[in-house]
Scaffold this active site. Structure first.
Site, mmCIF file in Angstrom:
data_model
loop_
_atom_site.group_PDB
_atom_site.id
_atom_site.type_symbol
_atom_site.label_atom_id
_atom_site.label_comp_id
_atom_site.label_asym_id
_atom_site.label_seq_id
_atom_site.Cartn_x
_atom_site.Cartn_y
_atom_site.Cartn_z
ATOM 1 C CE LYS A 1 5.110 12.105 41.265
ATOM 2 N NZ LYS A 1 4.242 12.287 42.438
ATOM 3 C CB SER B 1 -7.290 10.586 23.195
ATOM 4 O OG SER B 1 -6.303 10.042 22.029
ATOM 5 N NE ARG C 1 36.876 44.699 43.794
ATOM 6 C CZ ARG C 1 37.978 44.330 43.169
ATOM 7 N NH1 ARG C 1 38.008 44.361 41.906
ATOM 8 N NH2 ARG C 1 38.868 43.743 43.985
ATOM 9 N NE ARG D 1 -17.149 7.553 23.996
ATOM 10 C CZ ARG D 1 -15.906 6.623 23.341
ATOM 11 N NH1 ARG D 1 -14.894 7.148 24.057
ATOM 12 N NH2 ARG D 1 -16.282 6.051 22.556
ATOM 13 C CG LEU E 1 44.503 33.343 53.119
ATOM 14 C CD1 LEU E 1 45.262 34.495 52.957
ATOM 15 C CD2 LEU E 1 44.440 32.905 54.748
ATOM 16 C CG ASP F 1 39.313 35.344 46.360
ATOM 17 O OD1 ASP F 1 40.310 34.812 46.285
ATOM 18 O OD2 ASP F 1 39.322 36.504 46.544
HETATM 19 C C1 UD1 Z 1 46.921 39.908 47.852
HETATM 20 C C2 UD1 Z 1 48.693 39.902 47.941
HETATM 21 C C3 UD1 Z 1 49.371 40.359 46.461
HETATM 22 C C4 UD1 Z 1 48.879 39.383 45.444
HETATM 23 C C5 UD1 Z 1 47.307 39.461 45.326
HETATM 24 C C6 UD1 Z 1 47.090 38.319 44.476
HETATM 25 C C7 UD1 Z 1 49.155 40.361 50.308
HETATM 26 C C8 UD1 Z 1 49.366 41.714 51.192
HETATM 27 N N1 UD1 Z 1 48.877 40.682 49.092
HETATM 28 O O1 UD1 Z 1 46.654 40.924 47.583
HETATM 29 O O2 UD1 Z 1 50.536 40.337 46.637
HETATM 30 O O3 UD1 Z 1 49.325 39.914 44.082
HETATM 31 O O4 UD1 Z 1 46.919 38.969 46.707
HETATM 32 O O5 UD1 Z 1 45.628 38.344 44.225
HETATM 33 O O6 UD1 Z 1 48.955 39.268 50.626
HETATM 34 N N2 UD1 Z 1 41.844 37.693 53.138
HETATM 35 C C9 UD1 Z 1 41.595 37.396 54.271
HETATM 36 N N3 UD1 Z 1 41.881 38.311 55.426
HETATM 37 C C10 UD1 Z 1 42.077 39.357 55.414
HETATM 38 C C11 UD1 Z 1 42.588 39.812 54.023
HETATM 39 C C12 UD1 Z 1 42.517 38.864 52.907
HETATM 40 O O7 UD1 Z 1 41.236 36.202 54.532
HETATM 41 O O8 UD1 Z 1 42.228 40.361 56.178
HETATM 42 C C13 UD1 Z 1 41.882 36.926 52.096
HETATM 43 C C14 UD1 Z 1 40.750 37.381 50.892
HETATM 44 O O9 UD1 Z 1 39.340 36.932 51.216
HETATM 45 C C15 UD1 Z 1 41.306 36.825 49.442
HETATM 46 C C16 UD1 Z 1 42.764 36.896 49.858
HETATM 47 O O10 UD1 Z 1 42.912 36.857 51.269
HETATM 48 O O11 UD1 Z 1 40.802 35.694 49.605
HETATM 49 C C17 UD1 Z 1 43.470 38.054 49.254
HETATM 50 O O12 UD1 Z 1 42.975 39.252 49.961
HETATM 51 P P1 UD1 Z 1 42.963 40.514 48.751
HETATM 52 O O13 UD1 Z 1 42.442 41.657 49.738
HETATM 53 O O14 UD1 Z 1 42.559 40.034 47.775
HETATM 54 O O15 UD1 Z 1 44.574 40.792 48.544
HETATM 55 P P2 UD1 Z 1 45.155 41.708 47.779
HETATM 56 O O16 UD1 Z 1 45.316 43.091 48.397
HETATM 57 O O17 UD1 Z 1 44.694 41.689 46.471
#
Ligand code: UD1
Ligand code: CA
Length: 452
Positions: free
Chosen positions: A347, A401, A13, A436, A6, A100
């Site tokens: 180089k 030199s 942020r 020179r 994902l 991430d």
């Molecule tokens: C999510 C979990 C939470 C967990 C936490 C750990 C869910 C509902 N919650 O929460 O239980 O403790 O991660 O960090 O799953 N992403 C997508 N598409 C989306 C939303 C998110 O690709 O539509 C990806 C984000 O880029 C990220 C990851 O999913 O890499 C998690 O998304 P994030 O919004 O950080 O999740 P949390 O709300 O923190």
């Protein structure tokens, strides 16, 4: 096993134009670290769910075996995994990772995958002193996982639970398909939560198991530059630790950075604040002084790189002395026992054994023989404004030199060039060549005086 990563979140942020998963950890994008762990597991297909900046991510990291899936709009983690379903094989196992969460290790993932097997849902969970912000793992009276509740949906009692969902899980593809078709978005964030599949699994009588990572650090996520920096230090500390375990002396492991691969022989010593990029090989007994940057270089046994030197795309033989303040650029090959001193730039040149350029010189596009002495202020004029030309210097040459060698030009074996020479034609072997102006002193000359 197939992997879904994902990576669609915007990473607001980070306050950056660069998509979050391309932010660098140890010189490589965050996502590249996750991909490396997935590949180390021997994953079949790897689907990357991207959104914002997806094209840039793909352009940077595309490779055979990767499937790029766009999620637009982003309606939650469950919705994200749903986008990848068409690419997952029936009867297989899916492993969900986060783009991430870069420190996740292949060994932990292998255990998670094994725990899921063919029919279980396996969650990677950790216990935190401060679980704020995470989804909590709720268990029944018998200690079995019942469901996950997101912080924003949790009541005060649920928020006291310290076991949290890292988000990383493994599940049978067919079950996952079924569960994801049934989750809704009736919750505090109006999102399709991947975590809701846990309750559905329990209701269907599917066993839900939890696994803890080898190291708690592995599941740290990156949401801000401060977290990125913290994870960088964790990464570097473990890289330093590995090198020290192999016998490398790091004067201060907290002031050491490797952004690639560093391979060291025995008794290598590295002083503080050095950066190693790309692939760097240091032979037995090599010493690297403080504040050096080495990128894609190979340095032979017993050589010493003195402080503040910058080496890029070069090879050095044994027993060389390089720096302080040396700059070695791509295409440079130094033989054995070569000395390159302060403020010397080299180089795309070959310099054979025991030759020396100890002070303030520029050697570019040159072939330098053995035992050559290059004096202070010597310059190869390799560029005529349009093309680059080579300079050839034979063995045992002495270059005085402040000499300029206007390339293309050759200096024969054993020749000496007098200081201050501007060499525009080849210098014959064994002879002294000087260009020179002849020195002259005027007897009886008097200083001019002011007229009254
Ligand atoms: C999510 C979990 C939470 C967990 C936490 C750990 C869910 C509902 N919650 O929460 O239980 O403790 O991660 O960090 O799953 N992403 C997508 N598409 C989306 C939303 C998110 O690709 O539509 C990806 C984000 O880029 C990220 C990851 O999913 O890499 C998690 O998304 P994030 O919004 O950080 O999740 P949390 O709300 O923190
Ligand atoms: Ca969220």
């Amino acid at each position: 096993m197939e992997v879904v990563i994902l990576a669609a979140g915007q990473g607001k942020r980070m306050c950056s134009l660069l998509p979050k998963v391309l932010q660098p950890l140890a010189g490589r994008p965050l996502l590249a670290h996750v991909l490396a762990s997935a590949r180390a597991l021997g994953a079949g297909r790897i689907c990357v769910v991207h959104g914002h900046g997806g094209e840039a991510v793909r352009a940077r990291l595309d490779a055979p075996g990767l499937v790029w899936v766009e999620q637009n709009p982003q309606l939650g983690t469950g919705h994200a995994v749903r986008q990848a379903l068409p690419h997952l094989s029936a009867g297989g196992q899916a492993l969900v990772l986060y783009g991430d969460v870069p420190l996740i290790g292949a060994r932990t993932l292998a255990r998670l995958s094994e725990a899921a097997g063919r029919e279980r849902l396996a969650l990677l969970t950790v216990e935190l002193d401060d679980p704020a912000g995470y989804g909590r793992i709720l268990r029944d009276g018998a200690g079995r996982v019942a469901r996950i509740v997101e912080e924003k949906d949790a009541c005060a009692q649920e928020r006291r639970v310290r076991e949290i969902n890292t988000g990383i899980l493994a599940a049978p593809v067919d079950r996952l398909r079924d569960w994801l078709a049934r989750i809704g978005n009736d919750n505090a964030q109006g999102e399709y939560y991947l975590t809701d599949i846990v309750g559905l699994a329990v209701a269907a009588g599917v066993e839900v198991v939890t696994v803890a990572p080898d190291a708690a650090n592995e599941t740290l996520g990156v949401n801000s530059k401060a977290q990125l920096a913290a994870i960088e230090r964790i990464y570097q500390a473990s890289a330093a630790r590995r090198l020290m375990d192999e016998g490398v002396t790091l004067i201060d492991p907290a002031r050491f950075d490797v952004r690639g691969e560093l391979v060291c022989g025995r008794d290598v010593e590295i002083d503080v604040d050095c950066v190693f990029e790309g692939r760097v090989e240091l032979g037995d007994g090599v010493a690297v002084g403080a504040h050096c940057v080495l990128r894609d270089v190979r340095i032979g046994a017993g050589s010493r790189v003195a402080p503040f030197s910058h080496l890029d795309g070069a090879v050095a033989g044994e027993a060389c002395v390089i720096g302080p303040y040396a700059r070695i650029r791509p295409g440079t090959a130094l033989g054995k026992g070569v000395h390159v001193g302060n403020f010397v730039e080299i180089k795309n040149s070959r310099i054979a054994d025991a030759s020396k350029a100890n002070h303030l010189a520029y050697v570019g596009d040159a072939d330098v023989g053995a035992r050559v002495n290059i004096g202070a202020g010597v310059i190869t004029c390799n560029y005529d404004g349009v093309d680059k030309h080579r300079t050839e210097i034979g063995d045992d040459v002495f270059i005085g030199s402040d000499t300029q060698l206007v390339a293309p030009v050759r200096v024969g074996r054993g020749a000496t060039l007098g200081a201050g020479t501007t060499l525009t034609r080849d210098a014959p072997p064994g002879q002294l060549t000087v260009s020179r102006v002849r020195q002259h002193s005027y007897a009886g000359w008097t200083k001019p005086e002011k007229k009254r």
